[in-house]
Design a protein around this motif. Structure first.
Motif, PDB file in Angstrom:
ATOM      1  N   ALA A   1       0.811  -1.212   0.000  1.00  0.00           N
ATOM      2  CA  ALA A   1       0.000   0.000   0.000  1.00  0.00           C
ATOM      3  C   ALA A   1       0.849   1.269   0.000  1.00  0.00           C
ATOM      4  O   ALA A   1       0.312   2.379   0.031  1.00  0.00           O
ATOM      5  N   GLY A   2       2.177   1.127  -0.029  1.00  0.00           N
ATOM      6  CA  GLY A   2       3.065   2.284  -0.053  1.00  0.00           C
ATOM      7  C   GLY A   2       3.424   2.833   1.308  1.00  0.00           C
ATOM      8  O   GLY A   2       4.088   3.868   1.400  1.00  0.00           O
ATOM      9  N   ARG A   3       3.006   2.175   2.386  1.00  0.00           N
ATOM     10  CA  ARG A   3       3.338   2.636   3.737  1.00  0.00           C
ATOM     11  C   ARG A   3       4.740   2.177   4.132  1.00  0.00           C
ATOM     12  O   ARG A   3       5.077   1.013   3.934  1.00  0.00           O
ATOM     13  N   GLU A   4       5.516   3.086   4.702  1.00  0.00           N
ATOM     14  CA  GLU A   4       6.852   2.717   5.146  1.00  0.00           C
ATOM     15  C   GLU A   4       6.757   1.847   6.388  1.00  0.00           C
ATOM     16  O   GLU A   4       6.162   2.236   7.394  1.00  0.00           O
ATOM     17  N   VAL A   5       7.355   0.671   6.317  1.00  0.00           N
ATOM     18  CA  VAL A   5       7.312  -0.296   7.420  1.00  0.00           C
ATOM     19  C   VAL A   5       8.555  -0.175   8.293  1.00  0.00           C
ATOM     20  O   VAL A   5       8.493  -0.273   9.518  1.00  0.00           O
ATOM     21  N   VAL A   6       9.697   0.035   7.651  1.00  0.00           N
ATOM     22  CA  VAL A   6      10.944   0.146   8.407  1.00  0.00           C
ATOM     23  C   VAL A   6      11.922   0.971   7.596  1.00  0.00           C
ATOM     24  O   VAL A   6      11.880   0.993   6.354  1.00  0.00           O
ATOM     25  N   ARG A   7      12.786   1.694   8.295  1.00  0.00           N
ATOM     26  CA  ARG A   7      13.837   2.501   7.665  1.00  0.00           C
ATOM     27  C   ARG A   7      15.117   2.330   8.469  1.00  0.00           C
ATOM     28  O   ARG A   7      15.073   2.227   9.697  1.00  0.00           O
ATOM     29  N   GLY A   8      16.247   2.308   7.786  1.00  0.00           N
ATOM     30  CA  GLY A   8      17.520   2.181   8.480  1.00  0.00           C
ATOM     31  C   GLY A   8      18.677   2.462   7.547  1.00  0.00           C
ATOM     32  O   GLY A   8      18.486   2.914   6.409  1.00  0.00           O
ATOM     33  N   GLN A   9      19.873   2.200   8.020  1.00  0.00           N
ATOM     34  CA  GLN A   9      21.095   2.416   7.245  1.00  0.00           C
ATOM     35  C   GLN A   9      21.881   1.125   7.144  1.00  0.00           C
ATOM     36  O   GLN A   9      21.787   0.251   8.019  1.00  0.00           O
ATOM     37  N   THR A  10      22.671   1.028   6.082  1.00  0.00           N
ATOM     38  CA  THR A  10      23.560  -0.121   5.963  1.00  0.00           C
ATOM     39  C   THR A  10      24.692   0.008   6.979  1.00  0.00           C
ATOM     40  O   THR A  10      25.100   1.111   7.353  1.00  0.00           O
ATOM     41  N   ASP A  11      25.210  -1.137   7.418  1.00  0.00           N
ATOM     42  CA  ASP A  11      26.296  -1.138   8.393  1.00  0.00           C
ATOM     43  C   ASP A  11      27.633  -0.896   7.678  1.00  0.00           C
ATOM     44  O   ASP A  11      27.662  -0.694   6.454  1.00  0.00           O
ATOM     45  N   PRO A  12      28.762  -0.878   8.396  1.00  0.00           N
ATOM     46  CA  PRO A  12      30.055  -0.626   7.741  1.00  0.00           C
ATOM     47  C   PRO A  12      30.401  -1.619   6.644  1.00  0.00           C
ATOM     48  O   PRO A  12      31.299  -1.358   5.827  1.00  0.00           O
ATOM     49  N   HIS A  13      29.717  -2.756   6.604  1.00  0.00           N
ATOM     50  CA  HIS A  13      29.965  -3.761   5.563  1.00  0.00           C
ATOM     51  C   HIS A  13      28.918  -3.710   4.452  1.00  0.00           C
ATOM     52  O   HIS A  13      28.837  -4.622   3.629  1.00  0.00           O
ATOM     53  N   GLY A  14      28.113  -2.638   4.428  1.00  0.00           N
ATOM     54  CA  GLY A  14      27.134  -2.462   3.370  1.00  0.00           C
ATOM     55  C   GLY A  14      25.891  -3.307   3.510  1.00  0.00           C
ATOM     56  O   GLY A  14      25.116  -3.440   2.557  1.00  0.00           O
ATOM     57  N   ARG A  15      25.647  -3.880   4.687  1.00  0.00           N
ATOM     58  CA  ARG A  15      24.522  -4.798   4.867  1.00  0.00           C
ATOM     59  C   ARG A  15      23.386  -4.126   5.643  1.00  0.00           C
ATOM     60  O   ARG A  15      23.606  -3.294   6.515  1.00  0.00           O
ATOM     61  N   PHE A  16      22.171  -4.534   5.298  1.00  0.00           N
ATOM     62  CA  PHE A  16      20.965  -4.065   5.980  1.00  0.00           C
ATOM     63  C   PHE A  16      20.081  -5.265   6.257  1.00  0.00           C
ATOM     64  O   PHE A  16      19.923  -6.150   5.403  1.00  0.00           O
ATOM     65  N   GLY A  17      19.500  -5.321   7.446  1.00  0.00           N
ATOM     66  CA  GLY A  17      18.592  -6.400   7.800  1.00  0.00           C
ATOM     67  C   GLY A  17      17.464  -5.890   8.671  1.00  0.00           C
ATOM     68  O   GLY A  17      17.641  -4.931   9.439  1.00  0.00           O
ATOM     69  N   ALA A  18      16.295  -6.516   8.533  1.00  0.00           N
ATOM     70  CA  ALA A  18      15.142  -6.114   9.334  1.00  0.00           C
ATOM     71  C   ALA A  18      14.142  -7.258   9.371  1.00  0.00           C
ATOM     72  O   ALA A  18      14.200  -8.181   8.544  1.00  0.00           O
ATOM     73  N   THR A  19      13.249  -7.208  10.335  1.00  0.00           N
ATOM     74  CA  THR A  19      12.134  -8.156  10.389  1.00  0.00           C
ATOM     75  C   THR A  19      10.851  -7.408  10.062  1.00  0.00           C
ATOM     76  O   THR A  19      10.661  -6.259  10.496  1.00  0.00           O
ATOM     77  N   VAL A  20       9.969  -8.053   9.289  1.00  0.00           N
ATOM     78  CA  VAL A  20       8.730  -7.439   8.836  1.00  0.00           C
ATOM     79  C   VAL A  20       7.617  -8.490   8.858  1.00  0.00           C
ATOM     80  O   VAL A  20       7.900  -9.694   8.854  1.00  0.00           O
TER      81      VAL A  20
END
Length: 289
Positions: A50-69
């Motif tokens: 629906a276009g709603r933002e669920v989570v926002r963050g930044q990549t870590d020093p190794h370029g990785r991003f992770g989240a639970t949804v």
């Protein structure tokens, strides 16, 4: 015995990430720059169908991003200064980990720089704002309404210089009694120091649209080095067909560096204004005629 221990370590299950909460799914992605090196501090936004933002963050020093949804279908957008936005789609199942295809960021086009020569800051399309703490609690927002300035753009932008003059009596916080106090000898002393002046001849390109403008601010009879964190926004055309260059900038000033101590207030144990004042600028300039 040592050999048996080594076998147990070699064949033990490998953890691929933190535990997934019951009923949720997990997403992981790797962000790389144009030469396939990990890109840290990239902004990652995950939005649902629906276009709603669920989570926002930044990549870590190794370029990785992770989240639970929650389980579902999502769009993932990656942005970083100096790079074009990148997007991915993925579906996430309950109690399963989804690894998104690596995101390769492309370099964003560099905005056209101002043509060499003098440019006049347009006060009708420029704002000089400040934010300060009042009695250590709420923020006070204000601005200066009268100023003028000239940018001399060099053949190379690094060779440019800037001169801006601001009328101290034009301070405006929306409360006349407070503004009169700020103009008084206890603070800006606008009668003795009718202007403040910022001059710079050091422009440093930090990559993409980011620049550092280093100069000297003369305020209240005191001169101090000041650095503007600047974002160049490019060239545009005004309503009358005129060429315009735009940027935004910010810095922090320490009022005691400019002898703005409000000693009479401090003696009474009242800190009326915080020691740090944030200055924010939105600037448009036109070729000087």
């Amino acid at each position: 015995m040592p050999l048996a221990l080594l076998r147990r370590l070699t064949h033990s299950p490998r953890q691929e990430g933190p535990p997934i909460p019951p009923g949720a799914g997990a997403v992981d992605c790797l962000v790389l720059d144009p030469v396939d090196l990990p890109l840290p501090r990239a902004e990652v936004s995950v939005r649902d169908a629906a276009g709603r933002e669920v989570v926002r963050g930044q990549t870590d020093p190794h370029g990785r991003f992770g989240a639970t949804v929650p389980p579902g279908t999502y769009g993932l957008t990656v942005t970083a200064e100096g790079f074009q936005p990148a997007r991915r789609s993925f579906a996430c199942d309950a109690e399963a980990r989804t690894t998104v295809e690596p995101v390769h960021m492309d370099t964003a086009p560099t905005p056209a720089l101002p043509a060499p020569g003098p440019w006049r800051i347009d006060p009708d399309h420029t704002a000089v704002r400040f934010i300060a703490r009042h009695i250590g609690l709420a923020e006070v927002h204000g601005r200066f309404n009268r100023f003028e300035g000239t940018l001399w753009a060099g053949e190379r932008m690094e060779q440019s210089h800037l001169d801006v003059v601001i009328e101290t009596a034009s301070i405006d916080t929306g409360v006349e009694r407070r503004d009169a106090h700020l103009r008084s000898p206890e603070f800006l002393d606008a009668a003795a120091y009718p202007t403040m002046r910022f001059t710079s001849d050091r422009f440093v390109h930090r990559g993409g649209s980011r620049w550092t403008v280093e100069g000297v601010l003369n305020l209240h009879g005191v001169s101090r080095n000041v650095t503007l964190d600047t974002r160049y926004l490019g060239i545009g055309t005004g309503i009358a067909g005129e060429t315009r260059a735009a940027c935004s900038a910010a810095t922090e000033l320490h009022r005691e560096d400019f002898t703005l101590n409000w000693r009479s207030m401090l003696q009474r144990g009242i800190v009326m204004i915080g020691t740090t004042i944030r200055v924010e600028l939105d600037i448009q300039a036109v070729p000087a005629t």
